[in-house]
Design a protein around this motif. Structure first.
Motif, mmCIF file in Angstrom:
data_model
loop_
_atom_site.group_PDB
_atom_site.id
_atom_site.type_symbol
_atom_site.label_atom_id
_atom_site.label_comp_id
_atom_site.label_asym_id
_atom_site.label_seq_id
_atom_site.Cartn_x
_atom_site.Cartn_y
_atom_site.Cartn_z
ATOM 1 N N THR A 1 0.839 -1.209 0.000
ATOM 2 C CA THR A 1 0.000 0.000 0.000
ATOM 3 C C THR A 1 0.869 1.252 0.000
ATOM 4 O O THR A 1 0.602 2.220 -0.721
ATOM 5 C CB THR A 1 -0.933 0.000 1.224
ATOM 6 O OG1 THR A 1 -1.781 -1.146 1.174
ATOM 7 C CG2 THR A 1 -1.791 1.264 1.249
ATOM 8 N N LEU A 2 1.923 1.246 0.822
ATOM 9 C CA LEU A 2 2.839 2.390 0.847
ATOM 10 C C LEU A 2 3.540 2.544 -0.504
ATOM 11 O O LEU A 2 3.728 3.664 -0.976
ATOM 12 C CB LEU A 2 3.870 2.212 1.959
ATOM 13 C CG LEU A 2 3.391 2.454 3.396
ATOM 14 C CD1 LEU A 2 4.525 2.219 4.372
ATOM 15 C CD2 LEU A 2 2.837 3.862 3.559
ATOM 16 N N ARG A 3 3.922 1.438 -1.102
ATOM 17 C CA ARG A 3 4.546 1.515 -2.428
ATOM 18 C C ARG A 3 3.600 2.194 -3.424
ATOM 19 O O ARG A 3 4.025 3.025 -4.224
ATOM 20 C CB ARG A 3 4.899 0.109 -2.930
ATOM 21 C CG ARG A 3 6.177 -0.476 -2.352
ATOM 22 C CD ARG A 3 6.660 -1.636 -3.205
ATOM 23 N NE ARG A 3 7.868 -2.226 -2.650
ATOM 24 C CZ ARG A 3 7.889 -3.284 -1.858
ATOM 25 N NH1 ARG A 3 6.746 -3.871 -1.506
ATOM 26 N NH2 ARG A 3 9.036 -3.765 -1.394
ATOM 27 N N ALA A 4 2.322 1.813 -3.354
ATOM 28 C CA ALA A 4 1.344 2.411 -4.263
ATOM 29 C C ALA A 4 1.138 3.888 -3.960
ATOM 30 O O ALA A 4 1.046 4.720 -4.872
ATOM 31 C CB ALA A 4 0.012 1.658 -4.154
ATOM 32 N N MET A 5 1.076 4.248 -2.659
ATOM 33 C CA MET A 5 0.913 5.649 -2.279
ATOM 34 C C MET A 5 2.059 6.496 -2.799
ATOM 35 O O MET A 5 1.861 7.647 -3.217
ATOM 36 C CB MET A 5 0.825 5.766 -0.756
ATOM 37 C CG MET A 5 -0.491 5.303 -0.157
ATOM 38 S SD MET A 5 -0.439 5.252 1.657
ATOM 39 C CE MET A 5 -0.113 6.967 2.032
#
Length: 380
Positions: free
Chosen positions: A180-184
């Motif tokens: 999720t952080l990678r996507a953010m």
């Protein structure tokens, strides 16, 4: 001109939007947030800023000083600022939100950041912004973030900016999935190995926040259940949990420490269990908790079991339809009851009599006995 110590509200929608900006690009976006914040609070814009609707399209024209994008007063890197404007012209923000929190229906939007940027050698910048950008900034259905404007503008790393947004929230910090952080951060195709992601994103941001920010963090690597800490080499890491850390030495000189701490997070002063109990059982708002924060802190520190005390007050409050004011007064009374009773000088009737009295009372919790008697009478 450099803006200092401006608190701004950053739309939660934008804070989770999938974008990856350079530090200079992020400052352009922060400029928009500053303008929106002034409008939200009904304040007049600084005389160096102008904003007006375009006549023939659904855009807003922003005109502002070049120095607002500078890292500090000595920053004269105009080429980097022009590069940022050029890059933003070609970038988009992707986000989605639920107009109705109770519905699965959501709206997905892809919008350009700015249009028609202009650079003036006399120290002015102009660009146009889509109406959707305004709607995203003013959209607070998903909550909001409070951050310190000048501090945010000074960060070198865009990851430090994004993580500062996360840790300075008033909302409960939950474990974040690494993907999720990678996507953010729009890093789906970069730092695919967790080791690299922690080294070049998380630890790099932490290093800068440690060195310059009033708020930094520690973190734990968690397994797939989002709860179990990974402590052994070879275990799969799927989540990360952030723990905010307040650094007094980097706090703003103009925003008082207590004010900043209370506005950024009540969790620095009160246990989350206490906060939730006050909110859910007595309907205290964050503003109401802040107004009585010193009292709640004293209760948490001095009452033997603060939650037990609150639960007993809850029963009495419900039975007598009593409000928050009654709860506050009841807590004050409990604290006052804890204060030691002023001891009167014993009547001198001989050394033996005085000695006997002292021996009897030395190990007696007088206030505890009185409270027990009072409680028994109440129960009866």
């Amino acid at each position: 001109m450099v803006l200092n110590d401006k608190e701004m509200i950053l739309s939660y929608v934008l804070s989770i939007a999938k974008y990856n900006f350079s530090a200079y690009e992020q400052r352009v976006l922060n400029c928009l947030v500053y303008i929106a914040q002034q409008i939200i609070e009904g304040k007049q814009l600084h005389k160096d800023f102008t904003i007006q609707p375009a006549l023939l399209d659904n855009l807003h024209i922003i005109n502002c000083p070049l120095s607002i994008f500078a890292k500090n007063e000595d920053d004269r890197n105009t080429e980097e600022i022009k590069k940022a404007l050029r890059s933003l012209r070609n970038k988009t923000i992707e986000y989605q939100y639920h107009p109705n929190p109770n519905s699965k229906h959501y709206i997905w939007t892809l919008i350009g950041i700015i249009e028609l940027p202009k650079f003036d050698t006399r120290g002015r910048v102009e660009f146009k912004v889509h109406q959707e950008i305004y709607e995203a900034i003013f959209h607070f259905a998903k909550g909001y973030r409070k951050i310190e404007f000048a501090k945010m503008m000074s960060f070198e790393s865009t990851y430090a900016m994004r993580l500062y947004e996360i840790i300075s929230t008033e909302q409960k910090l939950h474990p974040y999935k690494i993907d999720t952080l990678r996507a953010m951060f729009k890093l789906e195709n970069k730092y695919k190995q967790n080791k690299d992601f922690f080294t070049y994103v998380i630890d790099t941001a932490k290093k800068e926040l440690d060195a310059h920010s009033p708020y930094t963090f520690t973190y734990k690597r968690l397994a797939g259940d989002g709860r179990t800490e990974v402590t052994k080499r070879g275990q799969k890491i799927e989540y990360i949990k952030f723990y905010p850390v307040y650094q007094d030495k980097h706090a703003s000189k103009k925003l008082e420490e207590t004010k900043l701490k209370k506005q950024v997070s009540l969790r620095f002063d009160l246990d989350v269990v206490v906060l939730n109990y006050l909110r859910e059982n007595f309907a205290f708002s964050d503003a109401g908790i802040k107004n009585n924060l010193d009292l709640f802190k004293d209760c948490q520190k001095n009452l033997p079991d603060f939650i037990l005390s609150l639960s007993k007050l809850k029963v009495k409050a419900d039975a007598g339809s009593k409000g928050q004011g009654w709860v506050i007064n009841a807590l004050r009374k409990q604290l006052k009851d804890l204060e030691p009773v002023e001891k009167k000088a014993p009547i001198k009737r001989g050394k033996q009599a005085v000695s006997s009295i002292e021996k009897v009372t030395d190990n007696v919790d007088v206030m505890g006995v009185l409270r027990d008697i009072t409680n028994k009478k109440t129960i009866i």
